[in-house]
Every structure is written in structure tokens, then in C-alpha cells.
Design an enzyme around this catalytic site. Structure first.
Site, PDB file in Angstrom:
ATOM      1  N   TYR A  70       3.687   6.845   9.863  1.00  0.00           N
ATOM      2  CA  TYR A  70       3.078   5.665   9.366  1.00  0.00           C
ATOM      3  C   TYR A  70       3.962   4.619   8.892  1.00  0.00           C
ATOM      4  CZ  TYR A  70      -1.398   3.375   8.370  1.00  0.00           C
ATOM      5  OH  TYR A  70      -2.302   2.427   8.445  1.00  0.00           O
ATOM      6  N   TYR A 129      -9.123   6.200   6.843  1.00  0.00           N
ATOM      7  CA  TYR A 129      -9.596   6.727   8.204  1.00  0.00           C
ATOM      8  C   TYR A 129     -10.470   7.798   7.998  1.00  0.00           C
ATOM      9  CZ  TYR A 129      -5.402   4.156   9.726  1.00  0.00           C
ATOM     10  OH  TYR A 129      -4.346   3.208   9.989  1.00  0.00           O
ATOM     11  N   PRO A 145      -4.939   1.404  18.447  1.00  0.00           N
ATOM     12  CA  PRO A 145      -4.926   0.975  17.187  1.00  0.00           C
ATOM     13  C   PRO A 145      -4.891   2.017  16.053  1.00  0.00           C
ATOM     14  CG  PRO A 145      -7.180   0.241  17.684  1.00  0.00           C
ATOM     15  CD  PRO A 145      -6.293   0.893  18.934  1.00  0.00           C
ATOM     16  N   HIS A 187       0.918  -1.187  -0.096  1.00  0.00           N
ATOM     17  CA  HIS A 187      -0.097  -0.100   0.029  1.00  0.00           C
ATOM     18  C   HIS A 187       0.937   1.384  -0.191  1.00  0.00           C
ATOM     19  CE1 HIS A 187      -4.315  -1.617   1.218  1.00  0.00           C
ATOM     20  NE2 HIS A 187      -3.560  -2.389   0.473  1.00  0.00           N
ATOM     21  N   LYS A 234       0.369   0.417  15.247  1.00  0.00           N
ATOM     22  CA  LYS A 234       1.785   0.058  15.305  1.00  0.00           C
ATOM     23  C   LYS A 234       2.064  -0.831  16.293  1.00  0.00           C
ATOM     24  CE  LYS A 234       3.766   3.719  13.183  1.00  0.00           C
ATOM     25  NZ  LYS A 234       3.776   2.777  12.060  1.00  0.00           N
TER      26      LYS A 234
HETATM   27  C1  PHB Z   1      -6.810  -3.373  10.460  1.00  0.00           C
HETATM   28  O1  PHB Z   1      -6.699  -3.739   9.294  1.00  0.00           O
HETATM   29  O2  PHB Z   1      -7.412  -4.277  11.398  1.00  0.00           O
HETATM   30  C2  PHB Z   1      -6.493  -2.284  11.013  1.00  0.00           C
HETATM   31  C3  PHB Z   1      -5.803  -1.166   9.940  1.00  0.00           C
HETATM   32  C4  PHB Z   1      -5.317  -0.098  10.392  1.00  0.00           C
HETATM   33  C5  PHB Z   1      -5.394   0.224  11.682  1.00  0.00           C
HETATM   34  C6  PHB Z   1      -5.953  -0.265  12.502  1.00  0.00           C
HETATM   35  C7  PHB Z   1      -6.344  -1.893  12.011  1.00  0.00           C
HETATM   36  O3  PHB Z   1      -4.961   1.584  12.036  1.00  0.00           O
END
Ligand code: PHB
Ligand code: APR
Length: 389
Positions: free
Chosen positions: A384, A200, A292, A72, A296
């Protein structure tokens, strides 16, 4: 029984450490409280930094990841009904791999098995002893019998609720904690992901995240109340709430289906210092928790294991204790930066009713600044994709 390093916990941290030590000729035994099926039933974030991919390659568990993982090159951020993109490749020259943590754990178990690694499951009452001496040992019970392994060092990779951190005397250990006033309700479904990249979404009803595991497997989350119970969230209610929090074009493209897994997780920031006491070394969630939002958790476990495997190797190869002595300080510098980033992402994107309309306007101003400033986007992208080890 005797070994060189006794490892508590067979999550990603314990298994990766075990594999790396084995490949360097360092004998180790892993003690796990749960069954393997239980460990493999947990679903967690799946975004992997290049540094962690490199470490998995060193551990020779990269084949599946490279075949099935998706590269990605950016993420989406939406607010005010519009979506924006942060281009990691353009801003940092780097990118992340999307590959489930459950799959990584499965691959690590397979790698340990292929080298006849010793992993003892269903080990009850695992207890570290003599960590302030040169000859520590571990005891546990299994099948009604008690067992003991003598070792040179103990690695506490037993997660937030483990026994290792609690073995460090209270007058030595300092902890730092922030508990957030909401949780994440997550759903895994066998549906095509609605966005190509992890997205997000900030919304006045609460945060929402669109993520994925493959072309046919999606992972979604919505911010929920800590008082919510999973039984109150039918699939229909979940999809409806998610849709309301997404920009129109994404909401219209959303493909829904039955949930395969549904769970609520609280959000917490936590750090324990120091990460070493005597012959006990903490790694991963045993020493720190991040919310989450920045994905990280696994990546921090990997960087701890990177430092720890090298510290043990230096000791066994040349008797050099230098890297062990600096282990905690080294890890904590990186840990605190990831804590800051995860806290910042959480604060930026979630709905905090207690902050009132002023707080909401400030959040929107910061989001607007972020997606229009190359400097701000670069700062996000750098964190990130992962700060250097
Ligand atoms: C997930 O795919 O479970 C996931 C992805 C990004 C995040 C948290 C969880 O920041
Ligand atoms: N004795 C033996 N094993 C234990 C004990 C104990 N007293 N307590 C916990 N464990 C085991 C747990 O059952 C679990 O399998 O330790 C393991 C810890 O694994 P994780 O919780 O996955 O932690 P870690 O390996 O540090 O991985 C960090 O996983 O928790 C996620 O979000 C986190 O992505 C991060 C990553």
C-alpha cells in the site's frame, strides 16, 4: 515546429514528465485532446506513495501538497460489523499522503505555466508517425488547420482510450485484461469525513469505501451493479446504502449532505506489453489500468515517469540508450506487482455473488487472518505504501 520529446496527454503522467524533462533542459510539447477545464473536472483517487511525493518534489510541485496533503499512517478495514486498523508506520516505517489527483493536476498545470511550458489543448486527431524510424513526428488538427511537430521521441501519456497504444503494431503488442462484474458509485460531498483514515469495508451487500480530501470534504464509494444508472441513485439512496454497509459505530457517525459529484466507474485490470516500441514510450494509464481498490493508478503513472525521465536524461546527457532499452522491462516488473496487489485487494473486499457461500466464508477467513497476522498486515502495508522504484 520541432522539439525533443512530443508528449501526448496532459493527465498526471504527461504533465509530470513534461515538467521533469523541462527541468533537465529537455524541450517538449504536450498535446491534449480536451480543454483544461475538462481535464481538471475529473475526480480520481487521492492516495500518494512516498516515492510519488519524492518525484513531485523533484518536479517542484510539492509546496501545496505538503501544505494541504494529509499524512496517513494507516488504513481501516472493516468486516463482520467490526473495524480493524493496519498501522503502516509500525509495520513498514512509512506512510502515504492523502491529496486529490485533481489538485495534483492543477498544481502541475500551474508549474508548467510558470516555466512557460507548451501545452496545446483541444488538439484533435493527434497521430504519431514514424515511430519505427529515428525521426518520428506528431500531427493534429486545431481550429480547422493541421499542424505537425518533429521530435526525437514520443511519450504516449494519453490514458486508456488514447491513440498511442493503438499505434503499436498488433503483432508486437500483447494485452492482458480482467474486467470485474461490478462498478464503483462514488460521491463527493462537503461534509466532514466519517473516519480519520481511509476505511475499506467488506459487507455482504457489497464493498464500501470511506475516504476524504480534507477536513471538510469527503469521498465515499459503494460497489454497484454495472447495469445501474446514475439517475437511479438519489443522494438519499446512496447515503442509506452506504450506512447499511458500515459497522454500527461508523454508520452512526456518518454526516450526510448534498453530493457535489456523483459517478459510476467500472473496474478493470489491464496491462499492455511492451511499453516501448521504436521511439514511442507508453506511460501511465496508456499502458496499464488497475481497479481503484489499492489506490495505485496515479502512483504507477509516477513510477513510469520516474524511469522514463531518467532514460531520456541519460540519452540527452551522455548518448546512453541503456535505460531506454530497459524501460519497458523495468516498468513492467513494478506494474505487475501493483496489478497483483490491486486485484488481491479487490478480490478480498468485494461481494462476488457468483462465488457462493463457500467463497464468502473463504473471504471472511482471509480477512480474519489478515487482521490477526503481523506478517499478512505487513504484506498489505508494504504494497500500500508502495514497493521501491
Ligand atoms: C479516493 O479517495 O478517491 C480513494 C481512496 C482510496 C482508494 C480509492 C479511491 O483505494
Ligand atoms: N490525443 C490527445 N490527448 C489524449 C488523447 C488523444 N488521442 N486521448 C486521451 N488524451 C488525454 C486525455 O484527455 C487525458 O487528459 O490524455 C490524458 C490522459 O490522462 P489520464 O487518463 O489521467 O492518464 P495518466 O496521465 O496516465 O494518469 C494516470 O490518472 O486515469 C487516472 O486512475 C488513473 O490515477 C491514474 C492516473
Amino acid at each position: 515546429m520541432k522539439t525533443q520529446v512530443g508528449i501526448i496527454g496532459s493527465g498526471p503522467a504527461g504533465l509530470l514528465l513534461s515538467q521533469l524533462l523541462h527541468l533537465r533542459g529537455i524541450a517538449n510539447v504536450v498535446l491534449e485532446r480536451q480543454s483544461r477545464e475538462y481535464v481538471l473536472g475529473r475526480i480520481r483517487a487521492g492516495v500518494i506513495e512516498p516515492g510519488a511525493v519524492e518525484l513531485l518534489r523533484e518536479a517542484r510541485v510539492h509546496a501545496w501538497l505538503e501544505r494541504e496533503g494529509q499524512i496517513h499512517e494507516g488504513i481501516g478495514i472493516s468486516f463482520g460489523g467490526r473495524r480493524h486498523r493496519i498501522d503502516f508506520r509500525a509495520l513498514t516505517g512509512s506512510c502515504v499522503t492523502v491529496y486529490g489527483q485533481t489538485e495534483i493536476t492543477r498544481d502541475l498545470f500551474a508549474a508548467r505555466d510558470s516555466l512557460s511550458g507548451v501545452i496545446i489543448h483541444d488538439a484533435e486527431d493527434v497521430t504519431p508517425h514514424g515511430i519505427e524510424t529515428d525521426a518520428p513526428w506528431l500531427t493534429w488538427c486545431k481550429g480547422g488547420a493541421s499542424h505537425r511537430v518533429d521530435c526525437d521521441f514520443i511519450a504516449g501519456c494519453d490514458g486508456f482510450h488514447g491513440v498511442s497504444r493503438r499505434s503499436i503494431p498488433a503483432n508486437v503488442l500483447r494485452t492482458f485484461e480482467k474486467v470485474y462484474p461490478f462498478g464503483w458509485l462514488g460521491v463527493l460531498s462537503r461534509t466532514p469525513p466519517v473516519t480519520r483514515e481511509v476505511t475499506y469495508n467488506h459487507h455482504e451487500r457489497g464493498f464500501a469505501l470511506c475516504s476524504m480530501r480534507s477536513e471538510t470534504l469527503s469521498r465515499y464509494y459503494v460497489q454497484c451493479s454495472l447495469d445501474d444508472h446514475i439517475d437511479e441513485w438519489s443522494d438519499d439512496r446512496f447515503w442509506e446504502e452506504l450506512r447499511r454497509r458500515l459497522p454500527g459505530d461508523i454508520a452512526r457517525a456518518l454526516v450526510t449532505g448534498p453530493s457535489i459529484e456523483k459517478s459510476i466507474a467500472p473496474l478493470r485490470s489491464f496491462v499492455a506489453e511492451p511499453m516501448r516500441h521504436g521511439r514511442l514510450f507508453l506511460a501511465g494509464d496508456a499502458a496499464h489500468i488497475v481497479p481503484p481498490t489499492g489506490a495505485k493508478g496515479l502512483n504507477l503513472a509516477a513510477s513510469d515517469v520516474h524511469y522514463l525521465s531518467r532514460a531520456f536524461a541519460a540519452w540527452y546527457e551522455s548518448g546512453d540508450a541503456g535505460a531506454m532499452d530497459t524501460y519497458s522491462d523495468h516498468c513492467l516488473r513494478r506494474v505487475w506487482k501493483a496489478e497483483r496487489f490491486s486485484w488481491w485487494m479487490t478480490t478480498l473486499l468485494h461481494h462476488f455473488p457468483e462465488n457462493g457461500p463457500f467463497g464468502e466464508r473463504i473471504q471472511l477467513a482471509e480477512l480474519d487472518y489478515l487482521v490477526n497476522s503481523r506478517a499478512a498486515m505487513t504484506a498489505l502495508a508494504e504494497n500500500y505504501v508502495g514497493l521501491p522504484y
